[in-house]
Design an enzyme around this catalytic site. Structure first.
Site, PDB file in Angstrom:
ATOM      1  N   GLY B  53      11.569 -13.663  -7.802  1.00 49.81           N
ATOM      2  CA  GLY B  53      11.766 -13.329  -8.931  1.00 49.81           C
ATOM      3  C   GLY B  53      10.861 -14.230 -10.405  1.00 49.81           C
ATOM      4  N   TRP B  55       8.091 -13.050 -11.735  1.00 48.00           N
ATOM      5  CA  TRP B  55       7.652 -11.958 -12.074  1.00 48.00           C
ATOM      6  C   TRP B  55       8.507 -10.723 -12.739  1.00 48.00           C
ATOM      7  CZ3 TRP B  55       2.767  -8.718  -9.457  1.00 48.00           C
ATOM      8  CH2 TRP B  55       2.203  -9.263  -8.930  1.00 48.00           C
ATOM      9  N   LYS B 161      -0.485  -7.236  -5.319  1.00 46.51           N
ATOM     10  CA  LYS B 161      -0.842  -7.549  -4.125  1.00 46.51           C
ATOM     11  C   LYS B 161      -1.429  -6.849  -3.163  1.00 46.51           C
ATOM     12  CE  LYS B 161       0.758 -11.327  -2.373  1.00 46.51           C
ATOM     13  NZ  LYS B 161       1.654 -12.666  -2.192  1.00 46.51           N
TER      14      LYS B 161
HETATM   15  C1  LIG Z   1       5.239 -13.267  -2.489  1.00 52.26           C
HETATM   16  S1  LIG Z   1       6.994 -12.631  -2.791  1.00 52.26           S
HETATM   17  C2  LIG Z   1       6.903 -11.979  -4.349  1.00 52.26           C
HETATM   18  C3  LIG Z   1       7.044 -13.174  -5.180  1.00 52.26           C
HETATM   19  C4  LIG Z   1       7.498 -12.397  -7.128  1.00 52.26           C
HETATM   20  N1  LIG Z   1       6.665 -11.850  -7.147  1.00 52.26           N
HETATM   21  C5  LIG Z   1       8.029 -13.830  -7.297  1.00 52.26           C
HETATM   22  O1  LIG Z   1       6.887 -14.215  -8.729  1.00 52.26           O
HETATM   23  O2  LIG Z   1       8.742 -14.431  -7.412  1.00 52.26           O
HETATM   24  C6  LIG Z   1       6.699 -10.980  -1.730  1.00 52.26           C
HETATM   25  C7  LIG Z   1       7.834 -10.394  -1.029  1.00 52.26           C
HETATM   26  O3  LIG Z   1       7.957  -9.019  -0.743  1.00 52.26           O
HETATM   27  C8  LIG Z   1       9.375  -8.790  -0.249  1.00 52.26           C
HETATM   28  N2  LIG Z   1       9.198  -7.640   0.706  1.00 52.26           N
HETATM   29  C9  LIG Z   1       8.654  -7.397   1.998  1.00 52.26           C
HETATM   30  N3  LIG Z   1       8.141  -6.711   2.392  1.00 52.26           N
HETATM   31  C10 LIG Z   1       9.398  -5.417   1.800  1.00 52.26           C
HETATM   32  C11 LIG Z   1       9.656  -3.645   1.483  1.00 52.26           C
HETATM   33  N4  LIG Z   1       8.967  -3.497   2.617  1.00 52.26           N
HETATM   34  N5  LIG Z   1      10.431  -3.833   0.545  1.00 52.26           N
HETATM   35  C12 LIG Z   1      10.547  -4.523  -0.378  1.00 52.26           C
HETATM   36  N6  LIG Z   1       9.749  -6.318  -0.925  1.00 52.26           N
HETATM   37  C13 LIG Z   1       9.582  -6.439   0.503  1.00 52.26           C
HETATM   38  C14 LIG Z   1       9.393 -10.036   0.061  1.00 52.26           C
HETATM   39  O4  LIG Z   1      11.247 -10.397   0.680  1.00 52.26           O
HETATM   40  C15 LIG Z   1       9.240 -11.573  -0.069  1.00 52.26           C
HETATM   41  O5  LIG Z   1       9.937 -11.889  -1.389  1.00 52.26           O
END
Ligand SMILES: C[S@@+](CC[C@H](N)C(=O)[O-])C[C@H]1O[C@@H](n2cnc3c(N)ncnc32)[C@H](O)[C@@H]1O
EC number: 2.1.1.205
Lengths: 982, 274
Positions: B53, B55, B161
């Site tokens: 969270g 972002w 990303k």
């Molecule tokens: C790098 S983290 C995001 C960090 C976030 N932007 C933050 O600032 O805290 C990547 C996220 O992508 C999510 N994710 C991966 N595949 C997904 C999907 N198919 N649908 C939703 N979320 C997904 C993962 O659960 C993970 O929490």
């Protein structure tokens, strides 16, 4: 134009398959074909950089469907695997099957669509599953389109069952298997048993069965029901692959273990496969009883599945309680009993014989079989020793009672003529067998200690005898001296030395602390040569057979046979643990393991094939390779390659491009504490048949290791002799997290300066000192650039000045003047790093510069080629001038190319007329260049798609006038590059 | 290894804890904004793949300015597979962004209104086969693009990303069909050694016909045509550099616990990529 011919590809083995008598393996986009003798006969380039995930023969095995990512190809198995059809589809294929009597092909994609194809890869129709989601795995069941069932494994822990032929465009889900807690990585189904197996992110494999035991009939029911038969936990990481056989289940995955399960979910066997790397592919051939795995260490392994182990407890007729056991050379078993009898079990007649009753051996006896297994010594509580010999029968040779009448604490055979006994107060006696008697020879005394008795002994050279004790010490005795010549204190821990061997001038000791140690005799003493940690604590003996070296030991209650060369467990058996008398022996193809359990003797017998685990392709690095150095062999079309990476190992391999290109890893070194980032070499001498280099490797924890490499050639054979000379690493107040990113050396008149680029933005300057025939590295000082990680280094000499080029994450190329330091070193003046200064800094990339090369031109100009994190290639034309004896650098022009790569450029090479770049986008680009009017002009470009993902670097060398290139990253690929007529 | 060793290796990890961010990713978004000013006049945002969270934290800090008028207008919808600890002013949806049902739930929060910005920091749990990991990550980008095409106002922005690899240009080529300006941005807080980068797509201008295609495969004919920009403050920290724990001019270094640990068991959806 250029001809870029890939010669060797070693990367993840993502698919393995048995077809006819051949083995086909998908390595990158290539299929390697091995014949029935397991010889590599052909490599077919199937795709351009797409990894192969499936090789599926049709029913008659005349054609093979190959798929990888979005590409599909059909090959003709009968004419050397030529292409019949090809298509680049728009979806990622997860699974495929020949159906409708080989007239059609069906595929499942990652988007949960099933496509029906003609046998020459024309799309007939695509049916979407009503549930729209991403799949990680899929499996197809049945042989006709009408009956076809798709099992789809989702990200969200479910397996969806659906029939593509039921439904116009969308087909609904007929049943769901829920229970996993994570992505489904693999699904398999066995027709004859009705068992479905699924594996997941949640470390488990689960078995499901349709209620009516038949998947097809069950799905025809209005409410199909499936039972979760069992949930199987054993893997310590994600489970990537599974196979359901008629009588067992195989699972494998990220933890590198292959687990064999019964259909009830009990563990039958665990096999270590690929050095801890993920296993990506799995296949089984029933006729050959062989399981094949392909792994993330680039290797392919074959091993027999069924072990056919025979276990029996051989009861003694008069139910005597047994104490000790041993196996004779003819395979017969000898035992001593509680009452002091020597008993023999004839393996062929399956009958017990009492050889002799020794009252003096009642309730305490030692039984030791000699190394040749033709002699047997027994010893008792009151100093008696009996020796037997196996001629036709087991015959008594002599009996002797030691004068002290002391209990014989231990007896060790030194050879077939000699043994050593240990009496009370540490009295050791060597005995010789002469004719029909034994006579006392040398005597020694163990120094005073709490448990003053021996556990092992062996003869070394120069008349030395090594003895290990209960406390973990080793004593070296020499005939004529009662007291030890040398004491190796705490060679092993308090649990004692378990065994000693002397081979090829090296003393080897085993212990109960998981370690094997080697000592070398130098001048007057033994000093430690190496220490090896094994994955099981109680190591008892080394068993040698043909070319194999097995270590025997115990892991908890299990007896373990471990392959010393391949470093993996071959055989494991529950026997109750190491606190028992046991023996292990192989005659012809039969292996016997005899042990005493609850005062009875148990025999385990199996065919030696069980230990026959074969590497079809040897494993290599099991993680990204970050650095490599190449040493072309003078006069032979071979190159010695030294590579290192994230797996912390340094490997010495030989690349042979004589005719059939071959790649062989000769040795693996585990001296680095953390990942290796860079390896460089610097030539010491080059003589006929022997070249010598200093090699430096460096990486995490700011560690640098200096090695000596000698390349000795004997005719066609190349022997790389590689040894560690010095390890430099700063034991700061805390563990250093600084990484060494790159190295370079300045060599002037046999004086070697080593420069290291670090992740904390400094250059570390070392001096390589020759010290009594050995080398070491001494730090001269640090020069801070700025708080920016320095990535690459190179050095050049111009106008008699020593210049070092560095690049860093800020996108700058920096030129450093090292001239004064070099001169101080040469004149033996005080050396310090204050004189090192920046001559010029050129900003050439938006962010980090990951590759660097240069070429000095006439008139003191120089081209500097860089590749960056910004996907860009840059060439700067600079000129070097001397003004008032000071070196100045001016940029004349720059050339930028941001179109050729779409990911980080991590390899750069520049020579007289070409330049080559490689990138994480898996492209290798080659161009011709020229300089006109102070401008760099790139003439034409050619691209080759590599099979290596995550390319970290590239090395190029000219040998016999041919250009060879290797790229390394997740694996390694070698190319031969030649210029063809335009 | 000591618990401060990650602090030593990763300056942004340490700074995130010191400044109260749930993840170091916060700095990436802040640095992208510094370069592209993506929050200008923005009140409604979809934050895809948002857990844990950080972002969303950045969004609420930037969007909820003291002016009550705009405050009422603000809408932040955060979506992730994983559960996420609540954040005031952020609507949370737990779901898979590649599934149509999740898309419907997101759209239900935008009844008739449009979003100004869609951001996606999606990363799958990588398995170690680059081709597959990159493809699956790309599918997240395409799903995010698909969502963006449904909720974004004309002129809106999209930031996602990406993992750079052999087929990156296929993706950027597709993005150019929907946005006037596409740039590959690499915030200073994203490592030089990582294949990660961000596509910053400005000025949504749909042509009306094209829907995003799932096809993101490598083709030989295309070349890279989008520019690359490194972003961050003039004196931003470098994520590859090993900094001393005690930095000049800073308070005495002290180890700090992470702000908000993961809620789900770490091995399920952990971000393994280096
Ligand atoms: C790098 S983290 C995001 C960090 C976030 N932007 C933050 O600032 O805290 C990547 C996220 O992508 C999510 N994710 C991966 N595949 C997904 C999907 N198919 N649908 C939703 N979320 C997904 C993962 O659960 C993970 O929490």
């Amino acid at each position: 134009m250029f001809a870029i011919v890939p010669l060797i590809t070693r990367t993840d083995v993502t698919c393995v398959s048995f077809i006819n008598d051949h083995i086909l393996a998908g390595i990158g986009g290539n299929v390697s074909i091995f014949d029935e003798h397991l010889e590599l006969t052909k490599t077919v380039i199937v795709f351009k950089g797409q990894q192969i995930f499936g090789i599926v023969p049709n029913g008659s095995q005349t054609k093979s469907l190959i798929y990888g990512e979005n590409q599909l190809k059909v090959l003709n198995n009968l004419d050397g695997y030529n292409q019949i059809a090809f298509i680049a589809f728009n979806e990622w294929i997860l699974s495929a099957k020949w159906i409708n009597l080989n007239q059609n092909i069906a595929t499942v994609s990652m988007h949960n669509n099933v496509t029906l194809w003609t046998s020459d890869l024309k799309v007939i129709q695509t049916i979407a599953c009503a549930e729209r989601c991403i799949l990680y795995s899929a499996h197809l069941v049945n042989d006709t389109w009408e009956d076809l069932i798709a099992l789809s494994g989702t990200v969200f822990s479910q397996i969806l069952l659906w029939c593509p032929s039921k439904g116009a465009n969308f087909s609904s889900v007929l049943a769901r298997l829920s229970g996993h807690k994570g992505v489904i990585f693999a699904i398999d189904y066995n027709e004859s048993t009705g068992v479905i197996c699924s594996t997941s992110d949640d470390r488990s494999a689960r078995l499901w069965i349709p209620k009516c035991k038949n998947l097809t009939s069950e799905l025809k029911l209005e409410k199909p029901e499936f039972l979760l038969k069992c949930t199987m936990f054993c893997h310590t990481a994600r489970v990537f692959r599974c196979l359901v056989l008629d009588d067992c289940i195989l699972t494998t995955g990220e933890d590198s273990l292959l687990v064999v399960w019964s259909l009830d979910g009990d563990i039958i066997r665990k096999i270590e496969t690929h050095q801890g790397a993920s296993v990506w592919s799995l296949a089984y051939n029933r006729r050959k009883n062989v399981v094949m795995t392909g792994g993330g260490d680039c290797g392919i392994t074959l091993f027999p599945l069924q072990q056919n182990i025979v276990q029996e407890e051989v009861a003694v007729t008069n139910s005597e309680l047994l104490k000790k056991t041993g196996i004779l050379s003819n395979g017969n078993i000898v035992c001593t009993s509680e009452k002091g009898a020597l008993l023999l079990y004839d393996i062929k007649k399956r009958h017990w014989f009492e050889i002799q009753k020794h009252e003096d051996l009642a309730s305490y006896s030692l039984l030791e079989v000699s190394k040749c297994r033709n002699l047997l010594a027994l010893a008792g509580y009151c100093g008696s020793i009996h020796v037997y010999k196996l001629d036709l029968h087991l015959v008594h040779i002599c009996t002797h009672v030691v004068s002290s009448k002391s209990r014989i604490f231990a007896l060790h055979w030194l050879s077939s003529e000699q043994f050593l006994t240990c009496e009370a107060e540490g009295r050791l006696q060597v005995w010789s067998i002469i004719e029909k008697d034994i006579s006392p020879k040398s005597q020694f005394i163990l120094p005073l200690s709490k448990e003053r008795w021996t556990t092992s002994s062996c003869i070394c050279n120069h008349g030395h005898i090594a003895v290990g004790d209960r406390k973990g010490n080793i004593y070296i005795f020499v005939s004529g001296n009662l007291t030890p010549l040398q004491i190796i204190k705490k060679a092993h821990n308090y649990q004692g030395v378990t065994n000693l061997y002397f081979k090829e001038n090296v003393l080897v000791s085993l212990g109960r602390n998981s370690t094997v140690k080697c000592y070398q005799f130098y001048k007057t003493t033994f000093s430690t040569l190496s220490l090896d940690k094994l994955p099981f604590s109680w190591i008892t003996s080394i068993y040698e057979d043909n070319n194999n070296q097995y270590l025997l030991g115990f892991l908890g209650n299990e007896f373990v046979v471990w392959d010393y060369k391949k470093r993996r467990t071959l055989f494991q058996f529950h026997c109750g643990g190491g606190h028992r008398s046991w023996d292990f022996y192989k005659i012809d193809d039969n292996i016997t393991f005899a042990f005493i359990k609850e005062r009875r003797v148990n025999l385990i017998q199996f065919n030696s094939n069980v230990l026959n685990i074969k590497d079809l392709v040897n494993g290599f690095h099991f993680n990204e390779i970050n650095g490599a150095a190449c040493f072309p062999v003078v006069g032979l079309k071979k190159t010695v390659l030294i590579s290192g990476g994230e797996d912390t190992t340094l490997r010495v391999s030989i690349i042979d491009y004589e005719e059939q290109p071959k790649f062989t890893t000769k040795s693996v070194f585990k001296s680095h504490l953390s990942s290796i980032r860079t390896i460089i070499g610097c030539k010491l001498k080059s003589e006929l048949e022997c070249e010598e280099y200093l090699v430096f490797s460096a990486g995490g924890r700011a560690q640098i290791i200096l090695w000596n490499l000698e390349i000795v050639t004997r005719g066609e054979e190349v022997v790389p002799v590689f040894s560690e000379k010095y390890s430099y690493y700063e034991q700061l107040n805390d563990e250093s997290e600084t990484r060494i990113m790159d190295l370079c050396t300045i060599v002037v008149n046999a004086c070697v300066i080593l420069i290291a680029a670090t992740s904390n933005g400094t250059l570390k300057i070392f001096w390589v000192v020759k010290d009594a025939g050995d080398y070491k590295i001494e730090l001269i000082g640090d020069v801070l650039y700025k708080l920016k990680c320095i990535l690459k280094l190179k050095n050049l000499t111009i106008h008699d000045h020593h210049v070092v080029l560095s690049t860093s994450t800020d996108g700058n190329i920096v030129f450093w003047d090292f001239t004064s330091l070099v001169n101080e070193l040469l004149n033996n003046c005080t050396k310090d790093v204050k004189s090192i200064h920046i001559i010029k800094s050129i900003h050439s990339h938006a962010s980090g510069i990951n590759s660097l090369d240069y070429k000095i031109l006439d008139n003191n100009q120089c081209l500097v080629l860089t590749g960056g994190d910004d996907n860009t290639i840059n060439v700067a034309l600079v000129s070097f001038d001397l003004r008032n004896a000071k070196l100045t650098i001016e940029v004349l022009s720059t050339f930028t190319d941001s179109e050729s790569h779409c990911a980080q450029v991590t390899g750069a090479f520049l020579n007289d007329d070409h330049f080559v770049t490689s990138s994480i986008d898996q492209k290798l680009n080659i161009s011709k260049w020229k300089v006109e009017n102070n401008r760099f002009i790139c003439q034409y470009k050619q691209t080759h798609t590599c099979n290596i993902a995550d390319i970290q670097g590239m090395q190029i060398w000219k040998h016999f006038n041919i250009l060879y290139a290797i790229v390394y990253g997740k694996g390694i690929e070698l190319y031969q590059i030649s210029e063809t007529e335009r | 290894m000591g618990k401060s060793s990650k602090d030593k290796r990763d300056i942004y990890y340490r700074k995130a804890k010191e400044q109260g961010w749930r993840a170091r990713s916060a700095f990436k978004l802040l640095q992208i904004d510094l370069q592209f000013n993506i929050f200008k006049d923005v009140t409604k945002v979809v934050d895809l793949c948002a857990a844990p969270g950080s972002w969303s934290q950045v969004l609420s800090q930037k969007l909820y300015v003291n002016d009550t008028d705009t405050k009422d207008n603000v809408k932040i919808v955060a979506v992730d597979l994983q559960p996420m600890a609540p954040l005031p002013g952020v609507i949370q949806i737990q779901g898979d962004i590649t599934k149509s049902t999740t898309i419907d739930v997101i759209l239900s929060h935008f009844n008739g209104i449009k979003a100004d910005l869609v951001i996606c920091d999606g990363a799958p749990d990588v398995i170690g086969l680059h081709s597959m990991d990159i493809y699956i990550q790309t599918q997240l980008v395409i799903s995010a693009l698909n969502i963006a095409c449904n909720v974004l106002k004309v002129g809106g922005h999209f930031v996602a990303k990406i993992y750079r690899g052999k087929s990156t240009h296929t993706i950027t080529k597709q993005l150019l069909k929907f946005f006037k300006e596409v740039t590959i941005a690499k915030p200073m807080s994203s490592r030089n050694s990582s294949i990660e980068a961000f596509v910053v797509c400005l000025d949504y201008s749909p042509t009306g016909f094209d829907a995003p295609s799932i096809n993101s495969f490598f083709t030989e004919d295309t070349v890279n045509i989008v520019p690359f920009v490194a972003c961050g403050e003039e004196n931003a920290f470098d994520s590859d550099t090993t900094y001393p724990l005690q930095l000049e001019g800073e308070d005495k270094y002290e180890y700090k616990e992470p702000v908000q640990g993961p809620i789900a068991p770490p091995y399920y959806f952990a971000d393994h990529i280096k």
